[in-house]
Design a protein around this motif. Structure first.
Motif, PDB file in Angstrom:
ATOM      1  N   ARG A   1       0.828  -1.219   0.000  1.00 38.00           N
ATOM      2  CA  ARG A   1       0.000   0.000   0.000  1.00 38.00           C
ATOM      3  C   ARG A   1       0.857   1.262   0.000  1.00 38.00           C
ATOM      4  NH1 ARG A   1      -3.456  -1.868   3.473  1.00 38.00           N
ATOM      5  NH2 ARG A   1      -5.085  -2.498   2.021  1.00 38.00           N
ATOM      6  N   ASP A   2       1.984   1.214   0.673  1.00 41.17           N
ATOM      7  CA  ASP A   2       2.885   2.381   0.722  1.00 41.17           C
ATOM      8  C   ASP A   2       3.437   2.743  -0.650  1.00 41.17           C
ATOM      9  OD1 ASP A   2       2.492   2.383   3.429  1.00 41.17           O
ATOM     10  OD2 ASP A   2       4.333   1.297   3.900  1.00 41.17           O
ATOM     11  N   GLN A   3       3.463   1.769  -1.569  1.00 44.92           N
ATOM     12  CA  GLN A   3       4.056   2.003  -2.892  1.00 44.92           C
ATOM     13  C   GLN A   3       3.003   2.332  -3.969  1.00 44.92           C
ATOM     14  OE1 GLN A   3       7.263   1.654  -2.341  1.00 44.92           O
ATOM     15  NE2 GLN A   3       6.943   0.567  -0.404  1.00 44.92           N
ATOM     16  N   LEU A   4       1.716   2.243  -3.605  1.00 47.42           N
ATOM     17  CA  LEU A   4       0.658   2.366  -4.616  1.00 47.42           C
ATOM     18  C   LEU A   4       0.570   3.767  -5.209  1.00 47.42           C
ATOM     19  CD1 LEU A   4      -2.544   0.518  -3.296  1.00 47.42           C
ATOM     20  CD2 LEU A   4      -0.985  -0.209  -5.086  1.00 47.42           C
ATOM     21  N   PRO A   5       0.377   3.865  -6.530  1.00 48.31           N
ATOM     22  CA  PRO A   5       0.028   5.158  -7.115  1.00 48.31           C
ATOM     23  C   PRO A   5      -1.273   5.672  -6.472  1.00 48.31           C
ATOM     24  CG  PRO A   5       0.599   3.580  -8.832  1.00 48.31           C
ATOM     25  CD  PRO A   5       0.538   2.811  -7.549  1.00 48.31           C
ATOM     26  N   GLN A   6      -1.462   6.980  -6.456  1.00 49.80           N
ATOM     27  CA  GLN A   6      -2.566   7.587  -5.703  1.00 49.80           C
ATOM     28  C   GLN A   6      -3.944   7.071  -6.067  1.00 49.80           C
ATOM     29  OE1 GLN A   6      -2.225  11.864  -5.794  1.00 49.80           O
ATOM     30  NE2 GLN A   6      -1.737  11.886  -3.620  1.00 49.80           N
TER      31      GLN A   6
END
Length: 309
Positions: A26-31
């Motif tokens: 989740r920390d790496q997900l695009p917005q």
């Protein structure tokens, strides 16, 4: 926008492990991306009255999930690495191997004893031929009986008096927050772990470049090298992760030490060997060859024949 569908078995441990990976991703997900969980029931979850070795081994826990990946119904899946068969279907790959937790096995006993203190003829529950073989090699006076079901079910059977003790993976116990229930950690000299034990496998499609890039952030390269060595070792025996085979690699900078074991479920014979090297695939193959020279292949053929009868 993309919605990532994440597949998992529905047991409490599987969901807990999957949610942990999802938190890392989740920390790496695009917005504008989001994720949702898809809980799935596998054949291994449905067949609970027969030991795994009789019905096709631990691949029973992953086949339906792999089919959902190949069909595009889910985008990645989280498995316990020790449940992964040695061979993977064409089109799928590991997008990540997570940092390994304690790979050892542990004992949970009803009266608080460790393995040494269990009384003669005490009943120990496990459906793993690997665990059975090593327990009986160490304590031939004990009785080993099969136990199936998720962790909650197994613990309930223990507390109901069906078993004096059960053996489980310490990593799973830790992830469930059950460490206070453990009555003994089994040293690797007594109980060499399953190949991959303690690590999570994050599986996705080989051609999903977006997903591969996203999962790369979750990958632990040190654990990955150890797992490659262990799984190469397992593959040399044609992959039977339900057979009495154990393997454990440790990585120190570039150096890898790999220990392997092949045993008879009765506890005798137990064949052990270890090897060291820098290249994980070569090391896994070499250790397997050394054990085959000691008679491992014919021993496993004998075990397979016994299971079919």
């Amino acid at each position: 926008m993309r919605t990532i569908v994440v597949g998992t078995r529905r047991s409490q441990l599987a969901v807990t492990q999957t949610q942990w990976v999802m938190d890392q991703v989740r920390d790496q997900l695009p917005q504008d991306w989001q994720m949702r969980l898809e809980k799935m029931v596998t054949r291994g979850d449905r067949i609970l009255n027969v030991t795994l070795s009789k019905v096709g081994g631990k691949g029973l826990f992953v086949k339906e999930i792999e089919r959902a990946l190949l069909d595009g119904r889910i985008d990645f899946a989280v498995h316990s690495m020790k449940d992964m068969p040695a061979e993977m279907p064409e089109g799928l790959t590991f997008g990540a191997v997570t940092r390994r937790e304690d790979p050892r096995d542990c004992l949970l006993s009803r009266r608080g004893e460790g393995l040494e203190d269990l009384p003669e003829n005490a009943v120990v529950g496990t459906s793993s031929l690997r665990r059975q073989a090593q327990i009986l090699a160490y304590r031939p006076d004990l009785r080993v009986e099969p136990v199936r079901g998720n962790l909650n079910t197994r613990y309930q059977k223990l507390m109901n008096g069906q078993f004096d003790a059960i053996i489980l993976a310490q990593a799973g116990i830790s992830r469930m927050g059950w460490t206070d229930r453990v009555t003994g950690i089994l040293p690797e000299e007594v109980m060499l772990p399953a190949v991959g034990q303690g690590a999570l496998a994050v599986q996705c499609r080989k051609d999903d470049q977006e997903m591969l890039e996203l999962l790369e952030e979750v990958n632990d390269p040190v654990t990955e090298r150890a797992i490659i060595a262990e799984r190469t070792f397992l593959q040399a025996f044609e992959g039977g992760c339900h057979l009495p085979i154990a393997g454990r690699a440790t990585v120190d900078e570039e150096h890898i030490r790999l220990r392997g074991l092949v045993a008879h479920p009765s506890g005798t014979p137990v064949l052990r060997e270890e090897a060291e090297g820098m290249e994980p695939v070569e090391l896994g193959r070499r250790l397997a060859r050394e054990l085959m020279e000691k008679g491992a292949r014919s021993l496993l053929e004998e075990v397979k024949k016994g299971m079919e009868e």
